[in-house]
Design a protein around this motif. Structure first.
Motif: not given
Lengths: 408, 165
Positions: A128, A132, A137, A141
């Motif tokens: 990630v 990303v 990101m 999350t």
């Protein structure tokens, strides 16, 4: 409309991103042993992190540079090194704890031993970070972490005696605990709320997203609304533990105990939400702490850094993060309990706080970097009060750890 | 440094009598250090009491997980993980009691009683885990809960006995 949506997204992300493995474990431990008698500590911690995160975001927006970079330049290599050593070691412990947290949550979902999930979690974190975009990101999350609101929902569904719960809010040492263990956990809870990585990540993230003074209002709203609401999530975690675990004489020592109150109140659906939330919160925090490790090292040594650059253009920054992940992996591979690592990391966070926050306060008062955006008088007074609190917590942490046998 | 000077310095240090102030300081520190060491080591009853408390917490956790599983509130994976964590906690407590060095007969009896009860808890955990693993033929979830309830009663009795000492 677009701006309003941006503000709403920022707030939601701040709420979802507030809780990490340290908050989850420490609030549940405290709730199961001390009821709600430490909610005041969460309050003190939330005000503190709001104060310094806001200051740090302002430094980044006004100077166009990350806080740590400015600290290194303004205070010199030696003071910068003291700051780096303290925050980097705590970061490394927190990275380890967060990856362990992801693995423990995945074990709860699958019953596959957490040791097998650890490399998977570490590789996922690296992928990630490598591939990303920063905003995606952070938002994904943060928004998934919002499912932890299920703790607050479960608390209502458990139908507690609200009067008796409110009665626990007064700061008091329960009969079966000592003043020293109470103080030890108060410091741990304070450290969990004010972990240093949050400030470095916040300011470096501001540079990643290209904030300027025009974004100061949004930054302030994100912090001043999002973080306190995130703090309420922490209180809900402690509340659930106080309602279900405390009366049964259960002192939390594992993540599996933290989720039991949610299953009790909200059944399997609640369990699904809480597992998604725990994975998102710990995974998000693993990303943040890994990035923070790279940020602090790169900013101290003057390397090229940032996710806005291609990895080839910030090779040492990316290599440093890979090494940090490998160190975390190696520590966890020894079989050390991730919950124990978490408990120690929050206490050591408290110990390192003065080295992190004093430089931020100094830099935020320097007109050379801040121009007209230097701290106001009220912020400075509050900042000084917090420095005293931080210093007391920092000095008392190790003696209390010895006297209480790490809170046992 | 000149070797002769080093030897003279060594002799001076070794032959210098402690001053009255340092003797007083030592006299004050020695009992304090002894008190700290005593407090840190703790008696057999205290250690057993802590182990009983921790195991009791583990058994209570396992019982909640089994009940939630029976009520359809917890998935099998979450129940199994919770039981494993609780068993680990109980094992740690048992190891702590096993490693005690009792000073007298009374402490040896306390340790022996505690180990018997903690073994009963381990057996309770074994039944509970077996009840999760077997869909037919093995113990049911209720059997697992019953075994843990018996272990909890034994822990309560032991806790009272140790507390009264």
């Amino acid at each position: 409309m677009k701006r309003l949506l941006g503000v709403a997204l920022g707030i939601l992300t701040a709420i979802g991103g507030f809780v990490d493995i340290g908050d989850l474990v420490t609030n549940a431990v405290v709730g199961s042993r001390f009821g709600l008698s430490m909610v005041w500590v969460v309050g003190v911690g939330v005000v503190g992190i709001c104060l310094f995160a806001n200051m740090s975001g302002r430094v980044a927006a006004a100077s166009g540079r990350a806080t740590f970079e400015v600290i290194r330049e303004r205070l010199g290599a030696r003071a910068g090194l003291a700051n780096l050593s303290a925050s980097f070691l705590i970061n490394l412990m927190t990275v380890t704890a967060e990856i362990g947290g992801v693995a423990l949550a995945l074990q709860l979902a699958s019953s596959v031993n957490y040791l097998l999930w650890i490399p998977v979690a570490a590789v996922a974190v690296w992928l990630v970070i490598w591939r990303v975009r920063f905003s995606i990101m952070e938002n994904v999350t943060g928004l998934l972490g919002l499912t932890l609101v299920v703790f607050a929902v479960a608390l209502f569904l458990l139908k507690p005696d609200w009067g008796s719960l409110a009665g626990q809010l007064a700061p008091a040492v329960p009969e079966h605990e000592t003043f020293w263990t109470y103080s030890y956990y108060a410091i741990a809870l304070f450290g969990a709320a004010m972990t240093p990585y949050e400030v470095f990540f916040f300011s470096s993230g501001a540079v990643e997203e290209g904030w300027s003074v025009k974004d100061l209002v949004q930054s302030r709203v994100n912090v001043l609304v999002g973080f306190p609401l995130g703090g309420l999530l922490s209180v809900a975690i402690a509340g659930c533990a106080a309602v279900v675990l405390l009366p049964s004489g259960i002192a939390v020592t594992s993540l599996s105990q933290v989720i039991l109150p949610v299953a009790e109140g909200a059944g399997k659906l609640g369990l699904a939400f809480v597992l998604v939330g725990v994975v998102a919160a710990t995974f998000g925090a693993a990303l943040e702490t890994t990035l923070s490790s790279g940020y602090t090292l790169a900013q101290y040594f003057g390397w090229s850094w940032g996710k806005f650059r291609r990895p080839a253009e910030a090779a040492r920054f990316h290599l440093a993060m890979i090494v940090c992940l490998l160190v975390g992996l190696a520590v966890l591979a020894t079989g050390v309990d991730p919950v124990l690592v978490t408990e120690y990391s929050v206490v050591f966070s408290a110990i390192a706080l003065p080295l992190t926050y004093l430089p931020v306060l100094i830099v935020a008062n320097d007109p050379q970097y801040m121009g007209e955006h230097v701290n106001g008088r009220a912020v400075n007074v509050l900042g000084m009060v917090y420095l005293v609190i931080i210093l007391v917590a920092s000095l008392a942490a190790i003696p209390l750890m010895i006297v209480t046998g790490a809170g046992s | 440094m000149d070797p002769g000077a080093a030897r003279r310095l060594e002799a001076k240090v070794l032959n210098t009598p402690a001053s009255a102030a340092s003797r007083k300081l030592l006299a004050a520190l020695a009992p304090a250090a002894l008190a700290v060491l005593t407090a840190c080591s703790g008696s057999t009853s205290e250690s057993v009491s802590t182990a009983v408390q921790d195991t009791s917490s583990a058994v209570a956790t396992a019982r909640i997980a089994l009940r939630q599983d029976l009520d359809g509130k917890l998935t099998r994976a979450a129940t199994a993980t919770t039981l494993d964590d609780a068993l680990k906690e109980a094992q740690t407590s048992r190891d702590a009691v096993l490693k005690l060095s009792p000073a007298g007969q009374e402490d040896r009896d306390t340790q022996k009683q505690a180990l018997e009860v903690l073994d009963q808890c381990a057996a309770g955990f074994a039944t509970a885990r077996a009840s999760l693993a077997s869909d037919t033929g093995g113990p049911s979830l209720s059997d697992g809960d019953e075994a843990l309830a018996d272990a909890q009663d034994a822990l309560d009795d032991l806790s009272q006995k140790v507390g009264s000492k």
